[in-house]
Scaffold this active site. Structure first.
Site, mmCIF file in Angstrom:
data_model
loop_
_atom_site.group_PDB
_atom_site.id
_atom_site.type_symbol
_atom_site.label_atom_id
_atom_site.label_comp_id
_atom_site.label_asym_id
_atom_site.label_seq_id
_atom_site.Cartn_x
_atom_site.Cartn_y
_atom_site.Cartn_z
ATOM 1 N N LYS A 86 6.765 2.987 -2.831
ATOM 2 C CA LYS A 86 6.816 3.786 -1.582
ATOM 3 C C LYS A 86 7.210 2.855 -0.299
ATOM 4 O O LYS A 86 6.898 1.529 -0.245
ATOM 5 C CB LYS A 86 5.698 4.645 -1.394
ATOM 6 C CG LYS A 86 4.661 3.863 -0.963
ATOM 7 C CD LYS A 86 3.409 4.782 -0.861
ATOM 8 C CE LYS A 86 1.908 4.204 -0.898
ATOM 9 N NZ LYS A 86 1.756 3.221 0.412
ATOM 10 N N HIS A 104 3.232 -7.288 5.137
ATOM 11 C CA HIS A 104 2.530 -7.081 3.836
ATOM 12 C C HIS A 104 3.509 -6.386 2.863
ATOM 13 O O HIS A 104 4.308 -5.726 3.124
ATOM 14 C CB HIS A 104 1.203 -6.023 4.258
ATOM 15 C CG HIS A 104 1.630 -4.930 4.761
ATOM 16 N ND1 HIS A 104 2.060 -4.530 5.911
ATOM 17 C CD2 HIS A 104 1.666 -3.869 4.032
ATOM 18 C CE1 HIS A 104 2.191 -3.423 6.049
ATOM 19 N NE2 HIS A 104 2.334 -2.705 4.884
ATOM 20 N N ASP A 149 3.041 -0.125 -2.092
ATOM 21 C CA ASP A 149 3.656 -0.457 -0.842
ATOM 22 C C ASP A 149 4.795 -1.445 -1.271
ATOM 23 O O ASP A 149 4.399 -2.466 -1.799
ATOM 24 C CB ASP A 149 2.887 -0.990 0.255
ATOM 25 C CG ASP A 149 2.814 -0.281 1.593
ATOM 26 O OD1 ASP A 149 3.400 1.143 1.564
ATOM 27 O OD2 ASP A 149 2.392 -0.830 2.800
ATOM 28 N N ASP A 164 -1.956 1.582 -4.231
ATOM 29 C CA ASP A 164 -1.912 0.410 -3.364
ATOM 30 C C ASP A 164 -2.808 -0.596 -3.736
ATOM 31 O O ASP A 164 -3.263 -1.224 -2.615
ATOM 32 C CB ASP A 164 -1.732 0.730 -1.953
ATOM 33 C CG ASP A 164 -0.492 1.608 -1.524
ATOM 34 O OD1 ASP A 164 -0.003 2.081 -2.531
ATOM 35 O OD2 ASP A 164 -0.173 1.917 -0.242
ATOM 36 N N HIS A 185 7.666 -3.041 0.636
ATOM 37 C CA HIS A 185 8.635 -3.044 1.935
ATOM 38 C C HIS A 185 9.728 -4.254 1.961
ATOM 39 O O HIS A 185 9.380 -5.241 1.362
ATOM 40 C CB HIS A 185 7.661 -3.422 2.962
ATOM 41 C CG HIS A 185 6.432 -2.211 3.184
ATOM 42 N ND1 HIS A 185 6.608 -1.113 3.448
ATOM 43 C CD2 HIS A 185 5.250 -2.489 3.813
ATOM 44 C CE1 HIS A 185 5.505 -0.335 3.500
ATOM 45 N NE2 HIS A 185 4.717 -1.231 3.947
ATOM 46 N N CYS A 220 -3.227 5.265 3.329
ATOM 47 C CA CYS A 220 -2.635 5.756 2.153
ATOM 48 C C CYS A 220 -3.247 6.841 1.351
ATOM 49 O O CYS A 220 -2.583 7.740 0.542
ATOM 50 C CB CYS A 220 -1.888 4.781 1.470
ATOM 51 S SG CYS A 220 -0.457 3.897 2.469
#
Ligand code: VGL
Ligand code: ZN
Length: 275
Positions: free
Chosen positions: A182, A157, A138, A96, A140, A221
Site C-alpha cells: 500500500k 520508512h 507499507d 505492516d 513507499h 494503519c
C-alpha cells in the site's frame, strides 16, 4: 530473575509449551531477531543474553508471571477474553510488521517486536486450517509525500525493496501468504490496507466475512484498516496482544482501540487466563 521474567513475560504467557525466543528490547531489532531465530533452538543463547536458561514448562508453572502494563491484562469488557476460534470464513490480516516499524528502525513502534511471536501462533493456527493469511506492507517510493523530506510527518520508512521494508525475519509467514502493498505511489498515503489495494477483492474471492487483525501501528494503519473493514461489512476481531501503538500523543493507542470497539470490533486477548 526479575529482569528475566520481565523480558520474557509475553513469551511466558503465550508460549508456556514452547521454547522461548530472546528479543530483548534493548537490542536493535535487526540484531535481536537474528538472535531470536537462533534462540528458538538454543537455551544457551538465552543464558548468554539474560543469565538464565529458558525455563521448562514445569519451572514456568511454579512462577506467577505478572504483567507489567495494563495492555497485557485480560480486558474485563470483552465478552470472552479467549480469542474466538478461527473457522471457515475467517482470515488473518497482519498489518505492516516491517523492519522499519520495529525497535531499531526509523519509525519504531515501541515494543512492536513483542507482537511477533503472538502473530506466529495465529499464523500457524490459520495456516493449519487452510484459512487465508494476509500480510500488508507499507511500500513507499523514495520521494513519498509522508516523508519529512517531502514535507510530510514521518521520517523516511519502508521504501519499496529496501531491507527496512521487509517483513520482520522472525515473522513466520506461510508460503501462500497474500502480500498486499500500500501507498506505493508518491502522492498519496494509505493508512488503511484497503486503500488503493485489492484486499477487499481478495477477501471476497476467498469468501471471507470476518478478519482477525494484528500488527502495527494500533493508532494508524491498524485503526484505519479496521475502520474500513467494518465499513465494508466485515466482522473484525482485534488481537489486542498482537498490536502496538506509536503513541505520538500519549493515549493515542488506547483511544484508537476504544474507537474500533465502538464501531463494532471485538477485542480478544490471547492471554485471558493470566492472573
Ligand atoms: C504507518 C506511519 C506511517 C503504519 C505507516 O503502518 O501504521 N504509520 N506509515
Ligand atoms: Zn508509511
Amino acid at each position: 530473575m526479575e529482569f528475566f521474567y520481565h523480558e520474557f513475560r509475553a513469551e511466558l504467557r503465550h508460549f508456556p509449551d514452547s521454547l522461548g525466543v530472546c528479543v530483548p528490547g534493548s537490542l536493535s531489532t535487526r540484531i535481536a531477531v537474528d538472535l531470536a531465530q537462533i534462540a528458538l533452538y538454543s537455551d544457551t543463547i538465552c543464558l548468554l543474553l539474560v543469565g538464565h536458561p529458558f525455563p521448562t514448562k514445569r519451572e514456568y508453572k511454579h512462577h506467577h508471571i505478572r504483567p507489567t502494563d495494563n495492555s497485557m491484562l485480560p480486558d474485563p469488557r470483552a465478552d470472552n477474553n479467549a480469542e474466538p476460534a478461527p473457522t471457515p470464513g475467517d482470515a488473518l490480516v497482519i498489518v505492516d510488521v516491517q523492519n522499519d516499524f520495529l525497535p531499531g528502525g526509523p519509525l519504531a513502534v515501541p515494543k512492536g517486536d513483542e507482537i511477533i511471536l503472538v502473530l506466529n501462533r495465529f499464523i500457524k493456527y490459520f495456516a493449519d486450517l487452510g484459512l487465508p493469511v494476509v500480510a500488508t506492507r507499507d511500500w513507499h517510493p523514495p520521494n513519498h509525500c509522508s516523508f519529512q523530506r517531502a514535507g510530510g510527518p514521518w521520517p523516511a520508512h519502508c521504501i519499496a525493496n529496501s531491507t527496512g521494508a521487509e517483513f520482520a525475519p522472525v515473522l513466520q509467514l506461510p508460503t501462500d501468504v497474500r502480500v498486499v502493498s500500500k501507498a506505493t505511489g508518491p502522492d498519496r498515503d494509505a493508512y488503511s490496507s484497503f486503500s488503493g489495494t485489492d484486499l477487499d477483492q481478495f477477501l471476497r474471492s476467498r469468501k471471507v466475512s470476518r478478519i482477525f487483525v494484528g500488527g502495527l501501528a494500533t493508532d494508524y494503519c491498524v485503526l484505519n484498516t479496521v475502520k474500513d473493514a467494518l465499513a465494508l461489512g466485515y466482522q473484525v476481531v482485534l488481537l489486542r496482544d498482537a498490536i502496538r501503538a506509536v503513541d505520538v500523543h500519549p493515549g493515542d493507542g488506547a483511544r484508537a482501540e476504544e474507537e474500533m470497539r465502538g464501531l463494532g470490533a471485538v477485542a480478544a486477548s490471547a492471554g485471558g487466563d493470566n492472573k
